[in-house]
Scaffold this active site. Structure first.
Site, PDB file in Angstrom:
ATOM      1  N   ASP A  30       0.526  -1.746   5.461  1.00  0.00           N
ATOM      2  CA  ASP A  30      -0.487  -2.144   4.490  1.00  0.00           C
ATOM      3  C   ASP A  30      -1.812  -1.438   4.803  1.00  0.00           C
ATOM      4  O   ASP A  30      -2.224  -1.341   5.964  1.00  0.00           O
ATOM      5  CB  ASP A  30      -0.668  -3.666   4.561  1.00  0.00           C
ATOM      6  CG  ASP A  30      -1.715  -4.182   3.608  1.00  0.00           C
ATOM      7  OD1 ASP A  30      -1.508  -4.063   2.392  1.00  0.00           O
ATOM      8  OD2 ASP A  30      -2.745  -4.695   4.090  1.00  0.00           O
ATOM      9  N   GLU A  63       1.044   2.625   2.866  1.00  0.00           N
ATOM     10  CA  GLU A  63       0.259   2.371   1.661  1.00  0.00           C
ATOM     11  C   GLU A  63      -0.999   3.224   1.850  1.00  0.00           C
ATOM     12  O   GLU A  63      -1.871   2.871   2.648  1.00  0.00           O
ATOM     13  CB  GLU A  63      -0.097   0.894   1.519  1.00  0.00           C
ATOM     14  CG  GLU A  63      -0.873   0.613   0.248  1.00  0.00           C
ATOM     15  CD  GLU A  63      -1.362  -0.830   0.140  1.00  0.00           C
ATOM     16  OE1 GLU A  63      -1.342  -1.371  -0.979  1.00  0.00           O
ATOM     17  OE2 GLU A  63      -1.758  -1.405   1.165  1.00  0.00           O
TER      18      GLU A  63
END
Length: 687
Positions: free
Chosen positions: A344, A380
């Site tokens: 993330d 990401e």
């Protein structure tokens, strides 16, 4: 409760956390600026405090001979309370071991969990209340588990189909999962769930965060919860709510079941920030252990430096903090047998003093690690800091979520205009972003929907977001949805509108599965799941966020057909960009080569001809109305149509229905360049 003293001769500092060896437990905690560390052992509400007797290199440690699995513990760390210098030690606060493998209990939102007098709002004050009653305790675990012959899987990227899902949301409304197992790892391991994924061709299940996370006070006050889990409290311990048995062996059972079905398990991990928030947040673990080491600070050490939008940024540039992250990753691979990770806000992990650095310490450490360099690594590729958008900027062997694919595919199919050229780039693997630094086309993780944003069905059902249930007057969530309700906002009773939505959804799924790169499905999209237009369901642990398996809009047959087509036609899984042995050509509806002016009109069909692996494959994309095409040559077989029975082939004459995708193929003599005979698949070593 143990009554023994530390055995100083048996203690070691090279492994952090609580390590049980069959006779006793070694405790080790890193704090470079601490003056004293107390190990706190709990028996019920009774607490016994013992000073860790040894310290070397900032690691405080000690060995207790008769401490066994099940022992609950925490730490109290002594040192200066000097926020202006970045130090926030407060021994009145019980602290969670960053390396705890399991936690018992949960955080209770009480003023006592703050290191300062929270009611005053002044973080330079010092709070003397004991936080132990309000903080979960770590407990010693037994690492033994009979894995039999199980090992981490190694599916090639080119053969992979990802499926993003939530542990709870996946099973809470599945009638074929026992009710008492729904929402847990045990429920996820049920055979009907696994059979469904195998049937639609999934090779890897990517789970939203499963690390222990904090429930935000402001959400609880509104009757909501932190559903997605992007607020990590500990990087080793699993979220207890997901464990039916309460024991971490349940995760191992689930992973082994998926491996038996030849499906990999990928974890979404959040190492960019923690649940402690800004300097005004609670003192639960890292802040009280060594605030100055674990977090990034600006020129003013009192305040956290935040590139995540969550109040703090983990300081992975610090060698011991980086070690913690790597130890956590290796723990989940070696102890839990997971097959990879999706990072993330991964741009934050690549931030050095000068900004994002693709050759920085975090990436360098992973790339040389004998365990981590060989698993699946997905970034990401953005955060909210300056220069944070880095799609295409990560080093091999990382792959990246490609939001450009999502936006261009959505825009093209809603007839946004002028996107035929952009769609062609996405079909080719986004070469502008990824055809450099010897990276393969499988560097792009392609998706049209993910947990953050509209589901696929909502993309074809809503023009606007509808996040009222989040309690923020519909102000949260982004407005760039590139969606089209096709005539009615939300659920439609008109059968023609429903049919049109199904048609466009099939076309978008076809584009996803036929593009070079690695396709990722959002869990539930294959059955037409809707979130009622909510594009930010992070706090909806209810029917809004859970998958509805009985929508009446089943698309799973299309997904299964496309997955089978990818397996059957190797050229559709090509990882090379164009070369002497891998050629892509583009034709218009008249069979002639595309010219510059032909790319302007999205309503005209476009034909992608891809020659590789001894095959010529045509991917025909018709974003407009019914069309008649002439193929550039004969001999093709019609293999797939997104809208069955709407396309016919007669020699070189192809008739296609509106908004459809077709695939045709034929065998050819594979192109060979003598200079390339010794080359191998660019994924060979990473497989």
């Amino acid at each position: 409760m143990t009554t023994s003293s530390f055995d100083r001769h048996a203690a070691w500092s090279h492994r952090l956390g609580a390590q049980y060896d069959g006779r006793g437990t070694n405790f080790a905690l890193f704090s470079d600026h601490a003056e004293r560390v107390e190990l706190c052992l709990f028996d019920g509400e009774t607490e016994r405090r013992l000073d860790l007797p040894e310290m070397q290199g900032g690691i405080w440690f000690g060995y207790l001979p008769d401490v066994h699995p099940g022992q609950r513990y925490g730490y109290r760390v002594h040192g200066p309370y000097d926020p202006a210098s970045g130090h926030r030690f407060n021994p009145n606060k019980l602290l969670i071991d960053p390396y705890a493998r399991q936690l018992d209990g949960s955080v209770t939102h009480d003023p006592a969990i703050f290191g300062y007098e929270m009611e005053s709002g002044d973080d330079t004050t010092f709070d003397t209340r004991d936080s132990a009653p309000f903080v979960p305790k770590g407990y010693v675990t037994d690492p033994s588990y009979d894995w039999d012959e199980d090992k981490v899987l190694r599916h090639r990227w080119r053969d992979s189909v990802f499926y993003e899902a939530h542990v709870r949301g996946m099973t809470m409304q599945r009638p074929d999962v026992p009710e008492d197992l729904r929402g847990t790892f045990a429920g996820l391991a049920q055979q009907p769930v696994i059979d469904h994924l195998r049937r639609i061709g999934v090779t890897a299940l990517e789970l939203l965060p499963v690390h222990t996370f904090l429930q935000d006070d402001y959400l609880l006050e509104k009757g909501l919860t932190n559903y997605w889990g992007y607020n990590t409290l500990n990087f080793f311990a699993p979220e207890r709510r997901y464990l039916k048995s309460g024991e971490w062996g349940e995760i191992k059972d689930m992973v082994r079941r998926y491996h038996d079905a030849d499906i990999e398990v990928i974890l979404d991990v959040v190492y960019n920030h923690t649940a402690e928030g800004s300097e005004l947040g609670p003192t639960l673990s890292f802040r009280g252990i060594d605030n100055l080491s674990y977090y990034l600070h600006g020129e003013d050490a009192r305040h956290c430096y935040d590139t995540t939008g969550c109040g703090n940024t983990v300081n992975v540039a610090h060698p011991m903090v980086l070690r913690m992250v790597l130890d956590s990753l290796r723990h989940w691979v070696q102890e839990m047998h997971v097959d990879g990770f999706r990072f993330d806000l991964a741009s934050t992990l690549g931030r050095e003093a000068t900004g994002f650095e693709r050759e920085g310490s975090f990436f360098a450490a992973i790339r040389q690690d004998p365990v981590l360099s060989s698993i699946k690594l997905i970034a990401e590729p953005w955060d909210i800091g300056d220069g944070g958008y880095q799609v295409g900027g990560f080093p091999w062997p990382f792959r990246e979520w490609n939001d450009k694919f999502r936006d261009d595919v959505r825009g093209f199919w809603r007839r946004g205009g002028g996107l035929k050229g952009a769609l062609a780039e996405r079909l080719c693997g986004s070469p502008v972003q990824f055809d450099h630094s010897n990276r393969p086309a499988s560097s792009s993780i392609n998706f049209v929907a993910a947990h953050d944003g509209f589901t696929l069905w909502d993309v074809v059902s809503y023009n606007e977001k509808h996040n009222e249930a989040n309690g923020e007057d519909n102000r949260d969530g982004h407005d760039h949805n590139l969606s089209d309700n096709m005539g009615v906002e939300g659920a439609a009773e008109d059968a023609d509108i429903t049919a049109a939505r199904l048609r466009r959804a099939r076309a978008m799924l076809s584009t996803l599965m036929l593009s070079r790169g690695v396709p990722m499905l959002l869990g539930g999209d294959e059955v037409g799941n809707s979130q009622g237009g909510n594009n930010n369901a992070y706090c909806q642990d209810n029917e809004i966020g859970w998958i509805d398996w009985d929508t009446g809009h089943d698309l799973s047959g299309t997904v299964a057909d496309l997955a089978e087509l990818r397996r059957r036609i190797p050229a559709l899984r090509e990882t090379r960009f164009d070369s002497d042995t891998c050629v892509t050509r583009w034709f218009g509806p008249d069979g002639a080569d595309m010219e510059d002016g032909d790319w302007d009109d999205d309503s005209d069909p476009v034909v992608m001809c891809h020659e590789a692996e001894g095959q010529a494959v045509l991917i025909v994309v018709n974003g407009g109305d019914d069309a008649e095409l002439v193929l550039h040559e004969e001999g093709y077989t019609l293999d797939f149509v997104s809208e069955p029975e709407t396309a016919t082939l007669d020699g070189t004459a192809l008739s296609m229905g509106w908004q459809t995708v077709a695939v045709l193929s034929k065998a050819i003599e594979e192109r060979t360049d003598p200079d390339d005979l010794e080359e191998t698949d660019p994924e060979e070593d990473a497989a």
